[in-house]
Design a protein around this motif. Structure first.
Motif, PDB file in Angstrom:
ATOM      1  N   GLN A   4       0.672  -1.228   0.049  1.00 45.08           N
ATOM      2  CA  GLN A   4       0.016   0.050  -0.067  1.00 45.08           C
ATOM      3  C   GLN A   4       0.737   1.126  -0.054  1.00 45.08           C
ATOM      4  OE1 GLN A   4      -3.424  -0.305  -0.648  1.00 45.08           O
ATOM      5  NE2 GLN A   4      -2.945  -2.019  -1.055  1.00 45.08           N
ATOM      6  N   ASN A   5       2.157   1.207   0.496  1.00 43.35           N
ATOM      7  CA  ASN A   5       3.222   2.334   0.246  1.00 43.35           C
ATOM      8  C   ASN A   5       4.076   2.361  -0.805  1.00 43.35           C
ATOM      9  OD1 ASN A   5       2.167   3.428   2.570  1.00 43.35           O
ATOM     10  ND2 ASN A   5       3.251   2.083   4.099  1.00 43.35           N
ATOM     11  N   TYR A   9       0.792   1.972  -5.846  1.00 46.43           N
ATOM     12  CA  TYR A   9      -0.189   2.327  -5.181  1.00 46.43           C
ATOM     13  C   TYR A   9      -0.146   3.979  -4.716  1.00 46.43           C
ATOM     14  CZ  TYR A   9      -1.615  -2.433  -5.032  1.00 46.43           C
ATOM     15  OH  TYR A   9      -2.318  -3.544  -5.358  1.00 46.43           O
ATOM     16  N   GLU A  10       0.928   4.373  -4.656  1.00 53.69           N
ATOM     17  CA  GLU A  10       1.123   5.816  -4.535  1.00 53.69           C
ATOM     18  C   GLU A  10       0.521   6.528  -5.644  1.00 53.69           C
ATOM     19  OE1 GLU A  10       4.197   7.495  -2.058  1.00 53.69           O
ATOM     20  OE2 GLU A  10       5.008   8.290  -3.630  1.00 53.69           O
ATOM     21  N   ILE A  12      -1.348   5.444  -7.923  1.00 55.95           N
ATOM     22  CA  ILE A  12      -2.713   5.060  -8.237  1.00 55.95           C
ATOM     23  C   ILE A  12      -3.687   5.961  -7.497  1.00 55.95           C
ATOM     24  CG2 ILE A  12      -4.747   3.477  -7.994  1.00 55.95           C
ATOM     25  CD1 ILE A  12      -2.694   2.840 -10.439  1.00 55.95           C
ATOM     26  N   ARG A  13      -3.308   6.235  -6.190  1.00 54.32           N
ATOM     27  CA  ARG A  13      -4.246   7.062  -5.311  1.00 54.32           C
ATOM     28  C   ARG A  13      -3.919   8.318  -5.855  1.00 54.32           C
ATOM     29  NH1 ARG A  13      -1.657   3.635  -1.529  1.00 54.32           N
ATOM     30  NH2 ARG A  13       0.097   5.106  -0.899  1.00 54.32           N
ATOM     31  N   PHE A  14      -3.023   8.977  -6.131  1.00 51.94           N
ATOM     32  CA  PHE A  14      -2.648  10.299  -6.554  1.00 51.94           C
ATOM     33  C   PHE A  14      -3.527  10.420  -7.717  1.00 51.94           C
ATOM     34  CE2 PHE A  14      -0.576  13.086  -9.599  1.00 51.94           C
ATOM     35  CZ  PHE A  14      -0.909  14.287  -8.908  1.00 51.94           C
ATOM     36  N   ALA A  16      -6.290   8.891  -8.847  1.00 53.57           N
ATOM     37  CA  ALA A  16      -7.722   8.657  -8.626  1.00 53.57           C
ATOM     38  C   ALA A  16      -8.146   9.644  -7.887  1.00 53.57           C
ATOM     39  CB  ALA A  16      -7.751   7.300  -7.700  1.00 53.57           C
ATOM     40  N   SER A  17      -7.293  11.006  -7.415  1.00 55.47           N
ATOM     41  CA  SER A  17      -7.731  11.895  -6.777  1.00 55.47           C
ATOM     42  C   SER A  17      -8.309  12.999  -7.690  1.00 55.47           C
ATOM     43  CB  SER A  17      -6.688  12.581  -5.712  1.00 55.47           C
ATOM     44  OG  SER A  17      -5.787  13.065  -6.406  1.00 55.47           O
ATOM     45  N   SER A  18      -7.926  12.826  -9.056  1.00 55.67           N
ATOM     46  CA  SER A  18      -8.552  13.581 -10.008  1.00 55.67           C
ATOM     47  C   SER A  18      -7.472  14.778 -10.019  1.00 55.67           C
ATOM     48  CB  SER A  18     -10.049  13.940 -10.062  1.00 55.67           C
ATOM     49  OG  SER A  18     -11.005  13.026 -10.241  1.00 55.67           O
ATOM     50  N   SER A  30       6.892   9.992  -2.708  1.00 55.04           N
ATOM     51  CA  SER A  30       7.009  10.178  -1.160  1.00 55.04           C
ATOM     52  C   SER A  30       8.505   9.879  -0.935  1.00 55.04           C
ATOM     53  CB  SER A  30       6.150   9.318  -0.635  1.00 55.04           C
ATOM     54  OG  SER A  30       6.559   8.120  -0.412  1.00 55.04           O
TER      55      SER A  30
END
Length: 89
Positions: A4-5, A9-10, A12-14, A16-18, A30
C-alpha cells in the motif's frame, strides 16, 4: 515494503484523486518510495537483487516513465488551456 506504500499504489491513489494539471506537474514520490527505489537500485548495482525486487524496480521504472508522459500532457494543458488535447482514439 508494504504494498500500500509502494510507488504503484502511491501513483494510483494520486491519479484517482482527479488532480489538476498543476498538481500533476508538481507530483513527486514520497520520501519512503524514493528510499525504497534507492535501495532496490543499490541492490541491483551490487548484484544482490532478488527476482521479486527486480520486478518491483521494473514496475517503478515503468511508472516513472508513464508519469513523465502524463506530466508532459499536463504541461501542454497548462500552456494551452483552451485547446482540446483529448486523444483521437
Amino acid at each position: 515494503m508494504d504494498p500500500q506504500n509502494s510507488v504503484f499504489y502511491e501513483a494510483i491513489r494520486f491519479l484517482a484523486s482527479s488532480p489538476t494539471p498543476e498538481a500533476i506537474t508538481a507530483f513527486h514520490p514520497s520520501p519512503v518510495v524514493i528510499e525504497r527505489i534507492s535501495a532496490l537500485s543499490a541492490a541491483e548495482q551490487e548484484g544482490t537483487i532478488t527476482d521479486t525486487e527486480r520486478a518491483e524496480l521494473d514496475h517503478a521504472m515503468f511508472l516513472d516513465y508513464m508519469m513523465g508522459l502524463i506530466k508532459v500532457e499536463a504541461r501542454k494543458r497548462l500552456a494551452s488551456p483552451s485547446t482540446d488535447l483529448s486523444p483521437n482514439l
